[in-house]
Motif scaffolding. Structure first.
Motif, mmCIF file in Angstrom:
data_model
loop_
_atom_site.group_PDB
_atom_site.id
_atom_site.type_symbol
_atom_site.label_atom_id
_atom_site.label_comp_id
_atom_site.label_asym_id
_atom_site.label_seq_id
_atom_site.Cartn_x
_atom_site.Cartn_y
_atom_site.Cartn_z
ATOM 1 N N MET A 193 10.405 -27.826 21.102
ATOM 2 C CA MET A 193 10.696 -27.823 22.551
ATOM 3 C C MET A 193 10.968 -26.485 22.861
ATOM 4 S SD MET A 193 11.378 -30.383 24.764
ATOM 5 C CE MET A 193 12.190 -30.179 26.336
ATOM 6 N N ALA A 194 10.434 -26.047 24.145
ATOM 7 C CA ALA A 194 10.875 -24.694 24.441
ATOM 8 C C ALA A 194 12.077 -24.710 25.253
ATOM 9 C CB ALA A 194 9.943 -24.219 25.729
ATOM 10 N N ILE A 195 12.756 -23.598 25.213
ATOM 11 C CA ILE A 195 13.933 -23.247 25.864
ATOM 12 C C ILE A 195 13.499 -23.067 27.343
ATOM 13 C CG2 ILE A 195 16.200 -22.003 25.804
ATOM 14 C CD1 ILE A 195 16.134 -22.089 22.880
ATOM 15 N N THR A 196 14.270 -23.380 28.242
ATOM 16 C CA THR A 196 13.907 -23.152 29.721
ATOM 17 C C THR A 196 15.241 -22.004 30.254
ATOM 18 O OG1 THR A 196 12.562 -24.993 29.910
ATOM 19 C CG2 THR A 196 13.466 -23.773 31.922
ATOM 20 N N LEU A 197 14.709 -21.078 30.724
ATOM 21 C CA LEU A 197 15.670 -20.195 31.084
ATOM 22 C C LEU A 197 15.818 -19.926 32.756
ATOM 23 C CD1 LEU A 197 15.688 -17.178 28.457
ATOM 24 C CD2 LEU A 197 16.961 -19.217 28.528
ATOM 25 N N SER A 198 16.936 -19.600 33.129
ATOM 26 C CA SER A 198 16.970 -19.202 34.614
ATOM 27 C C SER A 198 17.236 -17.770 34.802
ATOM 28 C CB SER A 198 18.075 -19.686 35.405
ATOM 29 O OG SER A 198 18.038 -21.179 35.053
ATOM 30 N N LYS A 199 17.021 -17.288 36.008
ATOM 31 C CA LYS A 199 17.025 -15.715 36.137
ATOM 32 C C LYS A 199 18.489 -15.101 35.712
ATOM 33 C CE LYS A 199 16.560 -12.360 39.911
ATOM 34 N NZ LYS A 199 16.180 -12.100 41.452
ATOM 35 N N GLY A 200 18.223 -14.154 34.986
ATOM 36 C CA GLY A 200 19.530 -13.344 34.406
ATOM 37 C C GLY A 200 19.789 -13.842 33.182
ATOM 38 N N GLN A 201 19.290 -15.128 32.564
ATOM 39 C CA GLN A 201 19.686 -15.476 31.296
ATOM 40 C C GLN A 201 19.087 -14.638 30.158
ATOM 41 O OE1 GLN A 201 18.872 -19.649 31.819
ATOM 42 N NE2 GLN A 201 20.991 -19.930 31.048
ATOM 43 N N ARG A 202 19.774 -14.613 29.177
ATOM 44 C CA ARG A 202 19.198 -13.654 27.770
ATOM 45 C C ARG A 202 19.244 -14.970 26.659
ATOM 46 N NH1 ARG A 202 20.032 -7.773 28.604
ATOM 47 N NH2 ARG A 202 20.635 -7.641 30.635
ATOM 48 N N ILE A 203 18.326 -14.697 25.782
ATOM 49 C CA ILE A 203 18.415 -15.241 24.554
ATOM 50 C C ILE A 203 17.725 -14.626 23.379
ATOM 51 C CG2 ILE A 203 16.088 -16.287 24.976
ATOM 52 C CD1 ILE A 203 17.336 -19.298 23.873
ATOM 53 N N ASP A 204 18.149 -14.773 22.156
ATOM 54 C CA ASP A 204 17.712 -14.385 20.902
ATOM 55 C C ASP A 204 16.456 -14.863 20.811
ATOM 56 O OD1 ASP A 204 19.915 -12.663 19.540
ATOM 57 O OD2 ASP A 204 21.028 -14.849 19.404
ATOM 58 N N LEU A 205 15.485 -14.089 20.385
ATOM 59 C CA LEU A 205 14.002 -14.428 20.023
ATOM 60 C C LEU A 205 13.831 -14.384 18.691
ATOM 61 C CD1 LEU A 205 11.560 -15.083 21.352
ATOM 62 C CD2 LEU A 205 10.908 -12.985 21.385
ATOM 63 N N THR A 206 13.995 -13.405 17.883
ATOM 64 C CA THR A 206 13.622 -13.364 16.376
ATOM 65 C C THR A 206 14.580 -13.960 15.733
ATOM 66 O OG1 THR A 206 14.495 -11.069 16.350
ATOM 67 C CG2 THR A 206 12.122 -11.519 16.708
ATOM 68 N N LYS A 207 16.004 -13.681 16.062
ATOM 69 C CA LYS A 207 16.911 -14.321 15.150
ATOM 70 C C LYS A 207 17.162 -15.779 15.232
ATOM 71 C CE LYS A 207 22.221 -13.701 14.558
ATOM 72 N NZ LYS A 207 23.183 -12.961 15.410
ATOM 73 N N THR A 208 16.880 -16.439 16.119
ATOM 74 C CA THR A 208 16.666 -18.083 16.150
ATOM 75 C C THR A 208 15.149 -18.704 15.887
ATOM 76 O OG1 THR A 208 16.079 -17.856 18.615
ATOM 77 C CG2 THR A 208 18.404 -18.342 17.940
ATOM 78 N N ASN A 209 14.518 -17.671 15.595
ATOM 79 C CA ASN A 209 12.923 -18.000 14.986
ATOM 80 C C ASN A 209 12.761 -17.208 13.693
ATOM 81 O OD1 ASN A 209 11.900 -19.872 17.361
ATOM 82 N ND2 ASN A 209 12.791 -18.147 18.504
ATOM 83 N N PRO A 210 13.359 -17.328 12.763
ATOM 84 C CA PRO A 210 13.302 -16.516 11.505
ATOM 85 C C PRO A 210 11.855 -16.410 10.893
ATOM 86 C CG PRO A 210 15.013 -18.244 11.191
ATOM 87 C CD PRO A 210 14.376 -18.481 12.474
ATOM 88 N N GLY A 211 11.229 -15.366 10.878
ATOM 89 C CA GLY A 211 9.912 -15.162 10.247
ATOM 90 C C GLY A 211 9.101 -14.841 11.429
ATOM 91 N N LEU A 212 9.514 -14.872 12.763
ATOM 92 C CA LEU A 212 8.893 -14.430 14.104
ATOM 93 C C LEU A 212 8.482 -13.074 14.146
ATOM 94 C CD1 LEU A 212 7.340 -15.933 16.440
ATOM 95 C CD2 LEU A 212 9.341 -15.079 17.845
ATOM 96 N N THR A 213 7.453 -12.380 13.660
ATOM 97 C CA THR A 213 7.055 -11.188 13.895
ATOM 98 C C THR A 213 6.043 -10.612 15.180
ATOM 99 O OG1 THR A 213 5.055 -11.679 12.050
ATOM 100 C CG2 THR A 213 7.062 -10.751 11.307
ATOM 101 N N LYS A 214 5.333 -11.906 15.636
ATOM 102 C CA LYS A 214 4.370 -11.752 16.715
ATOM 103 C C LYS A 214 4.861 -12.736 17.753
ATOM 104 C CE LYS A 214 0.092 -9.919 15.077
ATOM 105 N NZ LYS A 214 -1.365 -10.238 14.648
ATOM 106 N N ALA A 215 4.622 -12.339 19.087
ATOM 107 C CA ALA A 215 4.755 -13.265 20.088
ATOM 108 C C ALA A 215 3.655 -13.146 21.194
ATOM 109 C CB ALA A 215 6.006 -13.036 20.782
ATOM 110 N N VAL A 216 3.256 -14.279 21.776
ATOM 111 C CA VAL A 216 2.342 -14.135 22.736
ATOM 112 C C VAL A 216 3.198 -14.349 23.947
ATOM 113 C CG1 VAL A 216 0.304 -15.324 23.917
ATOM 114 C CG2 VAL A 216 0.472 -15.183 21.470
ATOM 115 N N ILE A 217 2.973 -13.549 25.005
ATOM 116 C CA ILE A 217 3.601 -13.623 26.287
ATOM 117 C C ILE A 217 2.481 -14.073 27.196
ATOM 118 C CG2 ILE A 217 5.075 -12.598 28.143
ATOM 119 C CD1 ILE A 217 6.016 -12.363 24.972
ATOM 120 N N GLY A 218 2.694 -15.532 27.753
ATOM 121 C CA GLY A 218 1.712 -15.988 28.716
ATOM 122 C C GLY A 218 2.514 -15.917 30.055
ATOM 123 N N LEU A 219 1.403 -15.460 30.935
ATOM 124 C CA LEU A 219 1.891 -15.533 32.431
ATOM 125 C C LEU A 219 1.005 -16.479 33.187
ATOM 126 C CD1 LEU A 219 2.195 -12.230 31.511
ATOM 127 C CD2 LEU A 219 4.064 -12.697 33.078
#
Length: 192
Positions: free
Chosen positions: A1-27
Motif C-alpha cells: 500500500m502506497a504512502i500518500t504525502l502532502s506538500k512539504g512532507q518528506r519520507i525515507d525511501l531506501t531505508k524503509t524499503n531495504p534492497g531498493l536500488t532503483k525506482a520508477v518515478i511516474g508522473l
C-alpha cells in the motif's frame, strides 16, 4: 500500500524499503476542458543537483532531448505529447547506486511546452500526481497528488529525491514557477 504525502512532507525511501536500488518515478496529469486552439504538451524532467542546488553541466539535466545522464543513473523513458489515457503520462527511472557522488538531489519537474506561445498554465491542469514505484515488484511505494494550487505557473518542481546519511529520501515539493523550462534551468544554475 502506497504512502500518500502532502506538500512539504518528506519520507525515507531506501531505508524503509531495504534492497531498493532503483525506482520508477511516474508522473500524470489531466487537462481541464477548454478550447484554447492548441493542444497541451507537458514534459517531465530531472535535474541532478549538487549540495548547493546547482546542476554542474547540461548533461545532468535529463529531459525529452537528453534521455539519460552520463552516469546512467537517471533515464527518461520518452516524451508523451498528448497525456491521453490512464496511469502515468511520463516516467523516469532512477538507479540510486549509479548516482554520481557530487549529486545530492534529483529534482523532478514538469513543464508545459511552449506555454507562453499557447497561452497555457498549470491552472488549466488537474489531477497532477507523482508516484514512486519499485520496478522489481511494480508496487507503488509513495504517491503525492499535487492538488489545484496553481494558476499562472508554467513549470512545477514536483518532488525531490535526496541523499541523507547514506540513504535516499523523498520530498513532496509542489513549487510552481512562471517562465517555463528556462526559469527552471536558471533556478538550477544552467544557462539558457
Amino acid at each position: 500500500m502506497a504512502i500518500t504525502l502532502s506538500k512539504g512532507q518528506r519520507i525515507d525511501l531506501t531505508k524503509t524499503n531495504p534492497g531498493l536500488t532503483k525506482a520508477v518515478i511516474g508522473l500524470g496529469w489531466d487537462i481541464n476542458h477548454y478550447d484554447g486552439g492548441s493542444s497541451f504538451d507537458l514534459d517531465a524532467s530531472a535535474f541532478l543537483a549538487d549540495e548547493s542546488g546547482n546542476v554542474q553541466n547540461d548533461q545532468e539535466f535529463v529531459f525529452y532531448n537528453n534521455l539519460q545522464d552520463p552516469s546512467g543513473a537517471v533515464e527518461h523513458t520518452g516524451d508523451n505529447r498528448t497525456g491521453e489515457g490512464e496511469g502515468d503520462d511520463e516516467q523516469l527511472t532512477v538507479n540510486f547506486s549509479q548516482v554520481p557522488s557530487h549529486v545530492e538531489k534529483v529534482a523532478i519537474t514538469v513543464t508545459i511546452h511552449d506555454a507562453e506561445g499557447r497561452n497555457q498554465n498549470f491552472g488549466q491542469v488537474s489531477n497532477a500526481f507523482v508516484r514512486v514505484l519499485n520496478p522489481e515488484t511494480n508496487e507503488e511505494l509513495i504517491r503525492y497528488d499535487l492538488g489545484e494550487d496553481f494558476s499562472i505557473e508554467t513549470a512545477v518542481v514536483v518532488c525531490e529525491l535526496y541523499r541523507h546519511n547514506g540513504e535516499w529520501k523523498f520530498s513532496a515539493v509542489g513549487s510552481g514557477f512562471s517562465g517555463g523550462l528556462a526559469a527552471l534551468c536558471r533556478n538550477f544554475g544552467l544557462e539558457v
